[in-house]
Scaffold this active site. Sequence first.
Site, mmCIF file in Angstrom:
data_model
loop_
_atom_site.group_PDB
_atom_site.id
_atom_site.type_symbol
_atom_site.label_atom_id
_atom_site.label_comp_id
_atom_site.label_asym_id
_atom_site.label_seq_id
_atom_site.Cartn_x
_atom_site.Cartn_y
_atom_site.Cartn_z
ATOM 1 N N HIS A 142 0.833 -1.202 0.000
ATOM 2 C CA HIS A 142 0.000 0.000 0.000
ATOM 3 C C HIS A 142 0.868 1.252 0.000
ATOM 4 O O HIS A 142 1.274 1.724 1.058
ATOM 5 C CB HIS A 142 -0.914 -0.009 1.220
ATOM 6 C CG HIS A 142 -1.833 -1.198 1.280
ATOM 7 N ND1 HIS A 142 -1.405 -2.468 1.600
ATOM 8 C CD2 HIS A 142 -3.170 -1.305 1.050
ATOM 9 C CE1 HIS A 142 -2.431 -3.308 1.565
ATOM 10 N NE2 HIS A 142 -3.511 -2.640 1.240
ATOM 11 N N GLY B 178 -11.103 4.384 7.336
ATOM 12 C CA GLY B 178 -11.603 3.027 7.579
ATOM 13 C C GLY B 178 -11.683 2.727 9.066
ATOM 14 O O GLY B 178 -12.652 2.132 9.547
ATOM 15 N N HIS C 255 -4.277 3.231 -3.289
ATOM 16 C CA HIS C 255 -4.410 2.629 -1.967
ATOM 17 C C HIS C 255 -3.654 1.312 -1.810
ATOM 18 O O HIS C 255 -2.748 1.215 -0.989
ATOM 19 C CB HIS C 255 -5.895 2.417 -1.647
ATOM 20 C CG HIS C 255 -6.131 1.553 -0.447
ATOM 21 N ND1 HIS C 255 -5.926 1.997 0.829
ATOM 22 C CD2 HIS C 255 -6.518 0.245 -0.333
ATOM 23 C CE1 HIS C 255 -6.190 1.018 1.686
ATOM 24 N NE2 HIS C 255 -6.548 -0.049 1.005
ATOM 25 N N GLU D 245 -18.765 -4.725 23.559
ATOM 26 C CA GLU D 245 -17.960 -5.937 23.676
ATOM 27 C C GLU D 245 -16.692 -5.875 22.823
ATOM 28 O O GLU D 245 -15.617 -6.323 23.245
ATOM 29 C CB GLU D 245 -18.784 -7.168 23.262
ATOM 30 C CG GLU D 245 -20.022 -7.430 24.107
ATOM 31 C CD GLU D 245 -21.226 -6.589 23.715
ATOM 32 O OE1 GLU D 245 -21.143 -5.843 22.705
ATOM 33 O OE2 GLU D 245 -22.253 -6.656 24.406
ATOM 34 N N PHE E 69 -22.358 -13.301 23.225
ATOM 35 C CA PHE E 69 -21.915 -12.014 22.709
ATOM 36 C C PHE E 69 -20.406 -11.968 22.478
ATOM 37 O O PHE E 69 -19.873 -10.926 22.069
ATOM 38 C CB PHE E 69 -22.423 -10.891 23.606
ATOM 39 C CG PHE E 69 -23.927 -10.902 23.703
ATOM 40 C CD1 PHE E 69 -24.698 -11.136 22.568
ATOM 41 C CD2 PHE E 69 -24.583 -10.756 24.911
ATOM 42 C CE1 PHE E 69 -26.084 -11.201 22.636
ATOM 43 C CE2 PHE E 69 -25.963 -10.819 24.989
ATOM 44 C CZ PHE E 69 -26.721 -11.041 23.849
ATOM 45 N N HIS F 143 -23.115 -17.637 31.125
ATOM 46 C CA HIS F 143 -24.388 -17.992 30.483
ATOM 47 C C HIS F 143 -24.063 -18.853 29.263
ATOM 48 O O HIS F 143 -24.409 -18.538 28.141
ATOM 49 C CB HIS F 143 -25.165 -16.720 30.108
ATOM 50 C CG HIS F 143 -25.580 -15.915 31.308
ATOM 51 N ND1 HIS F 143 -24.686 -15.421 32.232
ATOM 52 C CD2 HIS F 143 -26.813 -15.519 31.751
ATOM 53 C CE1 HIS F 143 -25.337 -14.768 33.186
ATOM 54 N NE2 HIS F 143 -26.624 -14.808 32.925
ATOM 55 N N HIS G 70 -29.914 -15.329 23.040
ATOM 56 C CA HIS G 70 -28.934 -15.237 24.115
ATOM 57 C C HIS G 70 -28.282 -16.585 24.444
ATOM 58 O O HIS G 70 -27.376 -16.627 25.264
ATOM 59 C CB HIS G 70 -29.594 -14.672 25.380
ATOM 60 C CG HIS G 70 -29.889 -13.198 25.301
ATOM 61 N ND1 HIS G 70 -30.595 -12.630 24.264
ATOM 62 C CD2 HIS G 70 -29.554 -12.165 26.121
ATOM 63 C CE1 HIS G 70 -30.703 -11.320 24.457
ATOM 64 N NE2 HIS G 70 -30.078 -11.012 25.567
#
Lengths: 670, 670
Positions: free
Chosen positions: B27, B157, B261, B410, B436, B460, B472
């Site tokens: 790049h 970005g 780029h 998260e 998650f 969990h 979940h």
Amino acid sequence: MSDLDTICVNTLRFLSVDQVEKAKSGHPGLPLGAAPMAYVLWDRFLRHNPANPDWANRDRFVLSAGHGSALLYSLLHLTGYDLPLAELQQFRQWGSRTPGHPEHRCAPGVEATTGPLGQGFAMGVGMAIAERELGARFNTTEARLVDHRTYAIVSDGDLMEGIASEAASLAGHLRLGNLIYLYDDNHISLEGPTSWAFTEDVGQRFESYGWQFLRVDNGNDLGAIDAAIRSAQADTARPSLISVRTHIGFGSPVADSAKAHGEPLGPENTRKTKEALGWPVEPPFLIPEDARAHFREALLRGQRWETEWNEVRNAFRHADPALAQAFDDQLAGKLPGGWDANLPAFRPTDGAVATRDASQRAIDALAARLPALLGGSADLAPSTRTSIGGAADFSEMDRSGRNFHFGVREHAMVAILNGMALHGGLIPYGGTFLTFSDYARGAIRLAALQNTHVVLVFTHDSIAMGEDGPTHQPIEHLASLRAIPNLTVIRPADANETAEAWRLAVTRQGPTALVLTRQKIPVLDPGQFPVAKGVARGGYVLSESDGGAAQVILIATGSEVSAALDAQKVLAGHQVRARVVSLPCWSLFEEQPDSYRRSVLPEDVPKVSIEAGSTFGWARYVGLDGESIGVDRFGASAPGPTVLRELGITSDHLVEVALRLVRPGPEGRP
Amino acid sequence: MSDLDTICVNTLRFLSVDQVEKAKSGHPGLPLGAAPMAYVLWDRFLRHNPANPDWANRDRFVLSAGHGSALLYSLLHLTGYDLPLAELQQFRQWGSRTPGHPEHRCAPGVEATTGPLGQGFAMGVGMAIAERELGARFNTTEARLVDHRTYAIVSDGDLMEGIASEAASLAGHLRLGNLIYLYDDNHISLEGPTSWAFTEDVGQRFESYGWQFLRVDNGNDLGAIDAAIRSAQADTARPSLISVRTHIGFGSPVADSAKAHGEPLGPENTRKTKEALGWPVEPPFLIPEDARAHFREALLRGQRWETEWNEVRNAFRHADPALAQAFDDQLAGKLPGGWDANLPAFRPTDGAVATRDASQRAIDALAARLPALLGGSADLAPSTRTSIGGAADFSEMDRSGRNFHFGVREHAMVAILNGMALHGGLIPYGGTFLTFSDYARGAIRLAALQNTHVVLVFTHDSIAMGEDGPTHQPIEHLASLRAIPNLTVIRPADANETAEAWRLAVTRQGPTALVLTRQKIPVLDPGQFPVAKGVARGGYVLSESDGGAAQVILIATGSEVSAALDAQKVLAGHQVRARVVSLPCWSLFEEQPDSYRRSVLPEDVPKVSIEAGSTFGWARYVGLDGESIGVDRFGASAPGPTVLRELGITSDHLVEVALRLVRPGPEGRP
């Protein structure tokens, strides 16, 4: 607030609280605080028809803060959707239609599966895009067949999630004036006050994205909410966020505290809350008759709206029968005749073709005959080869454009695809590098869970992508995606398998991930091999062993299938009969009858798999006696062929392992 | 710009371009545009010592836009890091220290592995937090041992990615005045102009987060860049974003276009660029002597800074030897004596214990003796049980606080943990629900790739979490995490295995994911079973079959180990001898010698696995003849025990399958 309004709002509140109490599980805080805004929206603005949840031109409503599901179920029941009170009384129980978080297709009127925060926010953006897109294609000056808004209730948790930021920035850029979100600004998240972690100026942030930001200081002030929604509707050039200051657990002893968020109030506090708001303590699930009657007016309004719309559609049918038919078909998900007629066929004599390029050819071929198909990339279209040739960009200026610039926003991209698919009438696709599927996992999972008809184009599918190195080289991603239930993951062996994979992606009513090479790979000779014909079965015998039953089976996917064919030849020179199996899609293969699977992979023949990715999961096919060649480490930055060679993804290695399996002992080590 | 400055900037530019040209990959656009800001920062501000990349109090520099790696390598080489020119000439080649994207530990001075966008942005926030934390603990009025800044160069970005939004909002909330980011605002992303997808008002957005926003209109104006960095430094209460208007591919014929780029300029355009900027076309990799000499002054400055700092440290050692020793040890990652002395031991008589609660006990016990340990949760601490009891919150007011409120973020959370670990001196942990973990995949992968010493607490961990439902309930997550190379995933069988898992997480120098139950599960009797002792080996025989060799082996992890023990008893009643194997960590088990693994899982005994998650991957242990009990669909909303029963995660089901394996035919179906 009129008495009736108060009664209606409290009906929503306590119908929700009572669901949570009966289930001894759930989130009472949001319904208590947000019931007024939900009431105003549903009572005065939302254009829907509870008798026909599928009415094409309904406003969409998404409860992005899905933990408030009880509120949504209360709204659906009260306004006359087919969701009996008995279902509310089975909240969060096995087999009920009222699960802990709203699930699309589980109860009528649930437009999207929500709960994982930020997803509903982003899916709503997808719905609003779909509305603009279809409107631009089908609306005429006289007939506005597609002309509705998308509303959502969002929480501080939604706004904290990065996916919401991505989607909001894009929604502002695209000037989606048909998008109106109500922010349940209750100052409390699960851990405690939002002041612990979330002190940004939300209004300033959304204005920076190009949204209109409105504020309602008192979340119980129906008039103020009403006025704010009107202001939001009036600004047709910008999406609107209405911040409504509410109080979590309003009226309860635990109001304004995190205690109100995620657990039942308990009998004592439920009683106190009802008393505080002047509600009869008994019976639970009380719906006063005047409230019921008032909410049910939604049915009359809905019928009227849909009737009016039907008249418009009928006139439109008269004026432009072909376009009207196209509209009906497209909304019904019916593929037009000959939709796949242009799908390319590739010949070995055309030279090697990267499967990303074959995919590009398929996209162009399909797009020409399949108006529903549209999509884009997370700022990688020149690399993922996901632009439709000759098509315009979707933009503020051209709402009929079919190429989307999602920006470097993988997570929002996939959620937006989900929202477009949920809206109906479109088959959206989105592309990024396979590695960056990681960024979109949350939305990919919701695609699988909701069974949205979306196509994910994941290119640069192995260490063979080369110099960009381990940050960009996928390793564990195939395994990680294959492990997701209900996601069809296809890694085609060549250009023709790629075309077949696209055919499947269009015809299957669910999410498909296409896993494609950056590098050119040989086109397998359809004259010599039954290539591509078996893709729909997930796996098939690509090349049978010569001169008798196979002594070893070489299983490969994608770019490694050619290596397996090479190895087969070399093994023949060693007088070893090898069969080559192409296994582009594990889940489709698993759906085949036992007899077919055993015919492809007989139990008593030793097996070697080769795939330029983690071997995780391959024991399912090669067993404990077989071997898997793969990459169980991170990659390396170097030209692709070098990386493949150094990490052992070669036909030589495959030959070596196959010989060892067939001829244990020193002889097996050539 | 003085002549020497111009020469130095152009040296950076063309050393970078020549790397890309020689590699025929890379790049060039970013280095050409951003060289001036990099030069000003490294020449006039960055306090580092190229002779000692590990100097504790160095400023941190992160190239979040990792695709500009050639620029970083140029900076490192020129300022005197141990990165010879020969390495730059091997850019992106096998075995070189100059991979396509910067990799931590690959070349000295690379503070973080970057490339996946947004990660460097968020890791820098973690570094800045670590600096404040350690400063608060170890600095005295006289001796400021920890007193440095964190800088980054970020791209459009980076700013589009949701993870950056999450991290920026938190950094503003925490008022990290030691954080200064330079935004390479070149108006071009990979697909084309940023106007296609990214038109938000970046300044307004960052101000909404509580950042200072500064603008440099001409990215070649060294004085303006200098002044902006000074202003950023002067604001010690807010992080600063300096937007520097640059031109991608500056000086080249493809300047200001996406062409600049991601691909080499090619010989012709390289020549033209050198000519345009008054640079000799030959030789490549030219370093004018005066530029070399000037850059190398960094060594002198660095030596002086470190010497001064050493003097401060020596004085500090004199004044407070114990604290100084603690500082040295903590920075060196040395665990204090007796660090694990308080780790809890659990007895069955204490009743059933959720492993999330056992983890809480372990955290409290460790925190008391291990000052390096600190962490928090993505707004789920009351559920993940990840607060340190009695410890303060990390906040603007209390920088020594050890409990972190990451908010519902998260992805940023895990990247921030990575940044804290990369800074050194801390062992950070972060918690969320296992489901998650999807949101944080991008950062989890970078934890594994960089081998950061972080602990991920995922609670969990199965459908047993119950009513919250399929959104979940994790299904594919164990498989997805196990497939990541270098990530130690441990799912302990009970409270004592949990304590052992924490011991491993602290002692292993790399990322560990702990997968823990919400529901209470039995504490296995250490008097009866060798429980927990085998955790370090990944898997072990927990309960041997009675009265002879095992006829069947029951393999389980986590909460299902108790079900396996129950099944063992029932099978004994059927005169079937079953062995129970606890397999909390696959990767540790795979590291054991063959002989050990075969002793635990002998080949000729049929095997059944049970785990409340996808069976994906289990064939590795049960083979084609064994069976795996798991959940190969999405879950359901209902009380946990109901979901477990309905989906077959029961000891009854295990007994049934084991009997079928041991006694094929009708007899095997009880």
